[in-house]
Design an enzyme around this catalytic site. Structure first.
Site, PDB file in Angstrom:
ATOM      1  N   HIS A  66       0.845  -1.193   0.000  1.00  0.00           N
ATOM      2  CA  HIS A  66       0.000   0.000   0.000  1.00  0.00           C
ATOM      3  C   HIS A  66       0.880   1.242   0.000  1.00  0.00           C
ATOM      4  O   HIS A  66       2.096   1.150   0.123  1.00  0.00           O
ATOM      5  CB  HIS A  66      -0.989  -0.019   1.160  1.00  0.00           C
ATOM      6  N   HIS A  68       1.493   3.970   1.869  1.00  0.00           N
ATOM      7  CA  HIS A  68       2.064   4.768   2.965  1.00  0.00           C
ATOM      8  C   HIS A  68       3.585   4.868   2.855  1.00  0.00           C
ATOM      9  O   HIS A  68       4.258   3.922   2.451  1.00  0.00           O
ATOM     10  CB  HIS A  68       1.661   4.181   4.322  1.00  0.00           C
ATOM     11  N   ASP A  70       6.058   4.789   4.883  1.00  0.00           N
ATOM     12  CA  ASP A  70       6.947   3.828   5.546  1.00  0.00           C
ATOM     13  C   ASP A  70       6.988   2.478   4.821  1.00  0.00           C
ATOM     14  O   ASP A  70       7.688   1.558   5.243  1.00  0.00           O
ATOM     15  CB  ASP A  70       6.581   3.660   7.035  1.00  0.00           C
ATOM     16  N   HIS A  71       6.255   2.380   3.708  1.00  0.00           N
ATOM     17  CA  HIS A  71       6.296   1.168   2.873  1.00  0.00           C
ATOM     18  C   HIS A  71       6.857   1.453   1.485  1.00  0.00           C
ATOM     19  O   HIS A  71       7.103   0.524   0.719  1.00  0.00           O
ATOM     20  CB  HIS A  71       4.890   0.571   2.744  1.00  0.00           C
ATOM     21  N   HIS A 124      -7.257  -0.897   5.788  1.00  0.00           N
ATOM     22  CA  HIS A 124      -6.228   0.065   6.214  1.00  0.00           C
ATOM     23  C   HIS A 124      -6.119   1.161   5.148  1.00  0.00           C
ATOM     24  O   HIS A 124      -6.150   2.353   5.466  1.00  0.00           O
ATOM     25  CB  HIS A 124      -4.919  -0.691   6.401  1.00  0.00           C
ATOM     26  N   ASP A 144      -0.061  -3.907   6.364  1.00  0.00           N
ATOM     27  CA  ASP A 144      -0.694  -3.389   7.583  1.00  0.00           C
ATOM     28  C   ASP A 144      -2.147  -3.857   7.712  1.00  0.00           C
ATOM     29  O   ASP A 144      -3.008  -3.110   8.188  1.00  0.00           O
ATOM     30  CB  ASP A 144      -0.647  -1.849   7.591  1.00  0.00           C
ATOM     31  N   HIS A 182       4.925  -4.682  10.810  1.00  0.00           N
ATOM     32  CA  HIS A 182       5.298  -3.969  12.045  1.00  0.00           C
ATOM     33  C   HIS A 182       5.446  -4.940  13.216  1.00  0.00           C
ATOM     34  O   HIS A 182       4.727  -5.945  13.290  1.00  0.00           O
ATOM     35  CB  HIS A 182       4.237  -2.930  12.426  1.00  0.00           C
TER      36      HIS A 182
HETATM   37 ZN   LIG Z   1       0.148   1.730   6.453  1.00  0.00          ZN
END
Ligand SMILES: [Zn+2]
Length: 270
Positions: A66, A68, A70-71, A124, A144, A182
Site C-alpha cells: 500500500h 504509505h 513507511d512502505h 487500512h 498493515d 510492524h
Molecule cells: Zn500503512
C-alpha cells in the site's frame, strides 16, 4: 483456498525470507535465492542496500502492499540500482509503479523463482494488497492488514472492508506464515488480554512473545492458526469477545460486524 497454481509452478527450494528492521518498528522483507532478491515494502532504501551488498544479491523486483511512506519511501533510491519492476496496487498513488496488480492475479517471477497470488485486502487503505507465496507452508505478506494479535487501523476503508479482508486471511491454510510489516505484537497482546483474559492460547502467546522480545528477537512471522486462536479481531463471534465488548459498550449489537467495529474503536483509544 486452493493454493495450487494451474501452471504447477513452485517456489524455488533455495528461496529464503530475511527480515530487515527499519524505522521504529517496521519490518521490510526480502525474498532471495542467494543470487536474486525481491524486497517487500521498502520504506527505507538504506537497510535494503546494506543487505543486498553484504550478501551479493541482485535486486530484481519490488512488491508494495500500500501507498504509505513507511512502505514506499525507499523505492526511488533502490530504482537507481537498475531498472527494477515495481508491483503494487495501481489505484493507490505509488512512485515508479510498473505492474498494476488486482485480486486473484497469479504471477511467477523468474529470478528468484517465486510464484505469487495477489489478494485485495481493503481496510487500512482502499487498494491494500497481500502477496501469497504457495509452498508446503505458504507465506503471506500482508502489510498493515493483519498484525500479530491485531489488525491495521482503518485509514481509508470501513470496518466491513477490514472484516472481509480478515476473513479472507483466516481461510488460508492454518500453517500459512504471516509476515506483517510492524512489530506490534506485544502491545496488541496487552489489548487482547483485556478482551479475553482467560484464553489459554493467548496467555501462552504472551509468555512466548515476552521471551522473544527480551532476547531481542522478532515475534513475526506468526501463523494463521495462531492468529485464529488468539487475535481478537478474528474472534468477534466468540462468546467471550461478544460479552466483553457488550459489557464495555452496552449499545453494541451482537453481530460480528458490530462487535468488530466496537472492538476496533476501543483499540484506537487503548
Ligand atoms: Zn500503512
Amino acid at each position: 483456498m486452493d493454493l495450487t497454481f494451474p501452471s504447477g509452478q513452485q517456489r524455488s527450494a533455495a528461496l529464503r525470507v530475511s527480515c530487515l528492521p527499519a524505522f521504529q518498528d517496521n519490518y521490510l522483507w526480502v525474498l532471495h535465492d542467494h543470487t536474486h532478491a525481491v524486497v517487500i515494502d521498502p520504506g527505507d532504501a538504506q537497510p535494503v542496500e546494506r543487505f543486498l551488498d553484504q550478501h551479493g544479491l541482485l535486486l530484481t523486483a519490488v512488491w508494495v502492499t500500500h501507498h504509505h511512506a513507511d512502505h514506499t519511501g525507499g523505492i526511488e533510491a533502490l530504482s537507481q540500482r537498475g531498472t527494477i519492476p515495481v508491483y503494487g496496487p495501481g489505484r493507490e498513488p505509488l512512485p515508479m509503479l510498473t505492474h498494476d496488480l488486482h485480486a486473484g492475479d497469479e504471477v511467477t517471477l523468474a529470478q528468484p523463482q517465486v510464484p505469487f497470488r495477489v489478494l485485495h485486502l481493503p481496510g487500512h487503505t482502499l487498494g491494500h494488497l497481500g502477496y501469497l507465496v504457495p509452498g508446503p507452508i505458504p507465506w503471506l505478506f500482508c502489510g498493515d492488514t493483519l498484525f500479530g494479535c491485531g489488525c491495521g487501523r482503518l485509514f481509508e476503508g470501513t470496518p466491513a472492508h477490514m472484516l472481509e479482508s480478515l476473513h479472507q486471511l483466516a481461510r488460508l491454510p492454518p500453517a500459512t506464515l504471516v509476515y506483517c510489516a510492524h512489530e506490534y505484537t506485544q502491545a496488541n497482546i496487552r489489548f487482547a488480554l483485556e478482551v479475553e483474559p482467560d484464553n489459554p492460547a493467548l496467555q501462552q502467546r504472551a509468555r512466548d512473545c515476552a521471551a522473544l522480545r527480551s532476547a531481542g528477537q522478532a515475534t513475526v512471522p506468526s501463523a494463521i492458526a495462531l492468529e485464529c486462536a488468539t487475535n481478537p479481531f478474528l474472534r468477534c463471534t466468540q462468546p467471550t469477545v461478544v460479552h466483553t465488548v457488550q459489557s464495555r459498550c452496552p449499545e453494541t449489537q451482537p453481530d460480528e460486524l458490530s462487535i468488530f467495529t466496537a472492538l476496533r474503536a476501543w483499540k484506537n483509544r487503548f
